[in-house]
Design a protein around this motif. Structure first.
Motif, PDB file in Angstrom:
ATOM      1  N   GLU A  57      31.778  47.918  47.880  1.00 47.98           N
ATOM      2  CA  GLU A  57      33.242  48.428  47.287  1.00 47.98           C
ATOM      3  C   GLU A  57      33.354  49.532  46.550  1.00 47.98           C
ATOM      4  N   ASP A  60      36.942  51.984  41.987  1.00 45.94           N
ATOM      5  CA  ASP A  60      38.182  50.622  41.970  1.00 45.94           C
ATOM      6  C   ASP A  60      38.640  49.887  42.613  1.00 45.94           C
ATOM      7  N   PRO A  62      38.320  45.896  44.271  1.00 46.54           N
ATOM      8  CA  PRO A  62      38.501  44.600  43.300  1.00 46.54           C
ATOM      9  C   PRO A  62      37.706  43.853  42.212  1.00 46.54           C
ATOM     10  N   VAL A  64      34.625  45.032  40.342  1.00 46.80           N
ATOM     11  CA  VAL A  64      34.793  45.469  39.189  1.00 46.80           C
ATOM     12  C   VAL A  64      36.703  45.870  38.471  1.00 46.80           C
ATOM     13  N   GLN A  65      37.165  46.033  39.290  1.00 50.30           N
ATOM     14  CA  GLN A  65      38.079  45.350  38.549  1.00 50.30           C
ATOM     15  C   GLN A  65      38.787  43.902  37.783  1.00 50.30           C
ATOM     16  N   VAL A  66      37.594  42.781  38.667  1.00 51.14           N
ATOM     17  CA  VAL A  66      38.126  41.003  38.140  1.00 51.14           C
ATOM     18  C   VAL A  66      37.124  41.466  36.586  1.00 51.14           C
ATOM     19  N   THR A  68      36.480  44.258  35.650  1.00 55.98           N
ATOM     20  CA  THR A  68      36.573  44.678  33.546  1.00 55.98           C
ATOM     21  C   THR A  68      37.932  43.915  33.256  1.00 55.98           C
ATOM     22  N   GLY A  69      38.583  43.009  33.175  1.00 56.92           N
ATOM     23  CA  GLY A  69      39.506  42.652  33.069  1.00 56.92           C
ATOM     24  C   GLY A  69      38.943  41.080  32.653  1.00 56.92           C
ATOM     25  N   THR A  98      30.755  48.021  31.609  1.00 57.48           N
ATOM     26  CA  THR A  98      32.511  47.788  30.752  1.00 57.48           C
ATOM     27  C   THR A  98      32.905  47.919  29.847  1.00 57.48           C
ATOM     28  N   HIS A 101      38.587  48.516  28.631  1.00 63.99           N
ATOM     29  CA  HIS A 101      39.043  50.229  28.619  1.00 63.99           C
ATOM     30  C   HIS A 101      37.974  51.010  29.262  1.00 63.99           C
ATOM     31  N   LEU A 103      35.124  51.780  31.811  1.00 60.07           N
ATOM     32  CA  LEU A 103      33.553  52.223  32.747  1.00 60.07           C
ATOM     33  C   LEU A 103      32.849  53.198  32.979  1.00 60.07           C
TER      34      LEU A 103
END
Length: 256
Positions: A57, A60, A62, A64-66, A68-69, A98, A101, A103
């Motif tokens: 992926e 940006d 999913p 990495v988004q998870v 990051t969360g 990360t 905030h 990355l």
């Protein structure tokens, strides 16, 4: 200045969603023990038994988004191995760092074309060293087979890195545990830095070169001393490192 760091030793699966659950659970365990920097193994997105291109992926995406969360929720820095599309049909073997905030990402420079394996058939190399400022220090990134290349760690020293995160999936085989431990300690001396080596967990009786891990995650200091270490099984290695020791070692032994 003291920083509490963690090396998470687990075996990832071929399912990125399942691996994200593992990351969330293990990161929370580490943070509950006070860790502010939590290093996971290479290939945490999917292990090397997986066809990598279909799961890769962009940064940006999913996965990495998870991650990051999770970092944002826990208030800690997470360092996690993943795969990005490389644009030529291959993937990049990437480490992301990360705090929820900011990355940073590092693409593995040295590919594992050794012991009968040919990582370069499916993985494209990166081209740049990566360091960043966090937790009051300078952190560098490297991945697994990079640990055989002293120049890379000397260059990270010259770039100011005081802590180097080294995710790995160190394939088992004859003398591979000895090689891993020796190389991590040696590169810590070359970098005159703390190296946090987080490997995929392993089977101590394994002798094949299955693309998984041997365990034996460790933290080595700037004089090559093992600060803390695990065996082969799953575990979370949490330890304090005295970052001020780096400056004292570099002053005493000026390598340039």
């Amino acid at each position: 200045m003291t920083i509490r760091v963690a090396a998470v030793q687990v075996r990832s699966t071929s399912d990125p969603a399942e691996n994200l659950d593992i990351i969330a659970e293990q990161a929370r365990q580490a943070v509950d023990q006070g860790a502010r920097l939590v290093v996971f193994p290479e290939a945490m997105m999917a292990n090397f038994t997986t066809r990598l291109a279909p799961v890769a992926e962009p940064l940006d995406g999913p996965f990495v988004q998870v991650v990051t969360g999770i970092a944002a929720d826990l208030g800690a820095w997470l360092v996690v191995g993943m795969f990005e599309p490389a644009g030529d049909g291959r993937v990049h073997n990437t480490v992301v760092a990360t705090d929820g905030h900011t990355l940073h990402h590092y693409r593995k420079l040295h590919l594992y074309d050794s012991f009968g394996s040919k990582e370069s058939a499916t993985v494209a190399p990166g081209s740049e060293l990566v360091t960043f400022e966090a937790l009051g220090t300078t952190i560098g990134l490297a991945t697994c087979y990079d640990v055989r290349f002293a120049d890379q760690f000397a260059d990270l020293r010259r770039a100011g890195a005081e802590v180097i995160c080294l995710p790995a999936s160190w394939a088992p085989g004859v003398d591979k545990v000895d090689q891993w431990e020796l190389l991590v300690r040696s590169r810590a001396m070359d970098a005159q830095a703390f190296v946090v080596g987080a490997d995929q967990s392993g089977d101590p009786s394994a002798t094949s070169r299955a693309p998984l891990g041997v365990g034996h995650s460790l933290v080595a200091g700037p004089l090559g001393k093992v600060v803390a270490a695990l065996g082969a099984a799953d575990g979370v290695l949490v330890t304090d490192i005295d970052v001020d020791l780096v400056a004292r070692v570099r002053e005493a032994i000026p390598l340039g």
